[in-house]
Design a protein around this motif. Structure first.
Motif, mmCIF file in Angstrom:
data_model
loop_
_atom_site.group_PDB
_atom_site.id
_atom_site.type_symbol
_atom_site.label_atom_id
_atom_site.label_comp_id
_atom_site.label_asym_id
_atom_site.label_seq_id
_atom_site.Cartn_x
_atom_site.Cartn_y
_atom_site.Cartn_z
ATOM 1 N N ARG A 72 -9.910 0.604 3.123
ATOM 2 C CA ARG A 72 -11.404 1.149 3.424
ATOM 3 C C ARG A 72 -12.104 0.380 4.564
ATOM 4 N NH1 ARG A 72 -14.910 2.971 -0.627
ATOM 5 N NH2 ARG A 72 -13.422 2.619 -2.160
ATOM 6 N N THR A 121 -1.720 5.432 3.504
ATOM 7 C CA THR A 121 -2.951 5.104 3.147
ATOM 8 C C THR A 121 -3.456 4.157 4.199
ATOM 9 O OG1 THR A 121 -2.114 3.451 1.734
ATOM 10 C CG2 THR A 121 -2.495 5.364 0.618
ATOM 11 N N SER A 163 -0.266 12.210 1.182
ATOM 12 C CA SER A 163 1.021 11.514 1.511
ATOM 13 C C SER A 163 2.091 12.112 1.164
ATOM 14 C CB SER A 163 0.934 10.156 1.285
ATOM 15 O OG SER A 163 1.975 9.394 1.650
ATOM 16 N N PRO A 194 3.849 9.463 -2.007
ATOM 17 C CA PRO A 194 2.762 9.005 -2.497
ATOM 18 C C PRO A 194 2.849 7.793 -3.349
ATOM 19 C CG PRO A 194 3.493 10.724 -3.913
ATOM 20 C CD PRO A 194 4.467 10.661 -2.868
ATOM 21 N N PRO A 247 0.762 -1.166 -0.036
ATOM 22 C CA PRO A 247 -0.092 -0.063 -0.313
ATOM 23 C C PRO A 247 0.958 1.351 0.150
ATOM 24 C CG PRO A 247 -0.594 -1.590 1.677
ATOM 25 C CD PRO A 247 0.672 -2.072 1.148
#
Length: 249
Positions: free
Chosen positions: A72, A69, A234, A237, A65
Motif C-alpha cells: 500500500r 502484489t 496475478s 495468486p 507477499p
C-alpha cells in the motif's frame, strides 16, 4: 520475646536474604516472568518471532507477499520494467507531473543535492567526481540531448554503465522532477535552460510538446505500464501452504 524466638527470627531473616541474593545473582536463572503476555504479544507480529508459528508455512510470522502484489502506498515504486531495459522505459513510462516553474526549481534543488557532484552544474559531466573518474556524459551532446523523461527516470532508478542506482535515495516523485531539470540542462545553458524550456513552450503549465511521448499531465488516464495499473490478476495468486487453524504463539 524469648531468646530462642529471637534467634529463630534472625536466622530466618538471614536465610531469606541469602535466597534473594543468590536468586538475583544467578546468570542461568532469570527468575519468574510475571504476566508474560504484557511483553510477548499473543497476536502475530511480522517483525518479531518468539516461538514457531503453527499456522504459517515454515513456522514464521513474516509472510512472503503474493507474487505481483505491491505494498500500500508504493505503487509508484514499481514499473515492472527490467533494470536493463531502458528502451522500454523510454517508450512506456509517462511523467505524471506538469512542467511548471515550481517543479523545475524543485528538480534543480534535487539535482544539486544528488547529481551535481558527478554530472556538473551545467550537466556537462564536469562535476568534481566526474572530473576525477571520467566517463560522465554531457547532457547537451550526442544522443544524450534527446533522452526523454522515461529514459532519465529509469537510469536514475536503476543506474547504467558506471552510474550506480539511486532508486533508494530519491523517491519516484523526486526522480521525475530531476528528469525535468535534466531536460533543461539538455539545452546546454545550465540552469538558464529552465527559463528557456518554459519559454519555448509558451510559458504553459505543461511545458511539453505533443510529440514528446514521455509526458502526460493526467496521471489518471495514462496507459498501463506493462503489469502496473493494468487491473490484471496475478498468475501466481499465492505462495506456501494454505493457512489452517493453530495455537497462538
Amino acid at each position: 520475646m524469648t531468646h530462642s524466638l529471637k534467634l529463630g527470627l534472625q536466622a530466618s531473616a538471614i536465610l531469606f536474604a541469602s535466597v534473594l541474593t543468590t536468586g538475583c545473582n544467578r546468570a542461568d536463572d532469570p527468575g519468574i516472568e510475571y504476566a508474560p503476555e504484557m511483553y510477548e504479544s499473543i497476536p502475530y507480529d511480522p517483525l518479531r518471532q518468539v516461538n514457531a508459528n503453527t499456522v504459517n508455512p515454515m513456522g514464521i510470522n513474516q509472510r512472503t507477499p503474493v507474487v505481483g502484489t505491491v505494498a500500500r502506498g508504493k505503487a509508484e515504486y514499481y514499473s515492472h520494467i527490467a533494470k536493463d531495459d531502458v528502451a522500454t522505459a523510454e517508450t512506456k513510462l509517462r511523467n505524471p507531473y506538469s512542467y511548471t516553474k515550481e517543479n523545475l526549481e524543485e528538480g534543480k534543488a534535487l539535482y544539486v543535492r544528488n547529481c551535481q557532484h558527478c554530472h556538473g552544474e551545467q550537466g556537462d559531466g564536469q562535476g568534481p567526481v566526474g572530473i576525477k573518474f571520467k566517463g560522465v556524459p554531457n547532457y547537451s551532446a550526442g544522443a544524450y540531448k534527446t533522452m526523454n523523461d522515461g529514459h532519465i527516470y529509469h537510469v536514475i532508478q536503476w543506474g547504467r554503465n558506471r552510474m550506480m542506482p539511486h532508486g533508494s535515495q530519491v523517491n519516484p516523485e523526486e526522480r521525475w522532477k530531476i528528469s525535468m531539470y535534466v531536460r533543461a540542462l539538455q539545452l546546454g545553458k545550465g540552469a538558464d535552460g529552465v527559463a528557456d524550456l518554459l519559454k519555448a513552450n509558451g510559458g504553459s503549465a505543461t511545458g511539453v510538446t505533443a510529440a514528446d511521448s514521455s509526458q502526460t499531465t493526467d496521471s489518471q488516464t495514462q496507459a498501463p505500464v506493462q503489469e502496473a495499473q493494468a487491473n490484471k490478476a496475478s498468475e501466481n495468486p499465492g505462495q506456501g501452504d494454505q493457512a489452517r487453524n493453530g495455537t497462538a504463539n
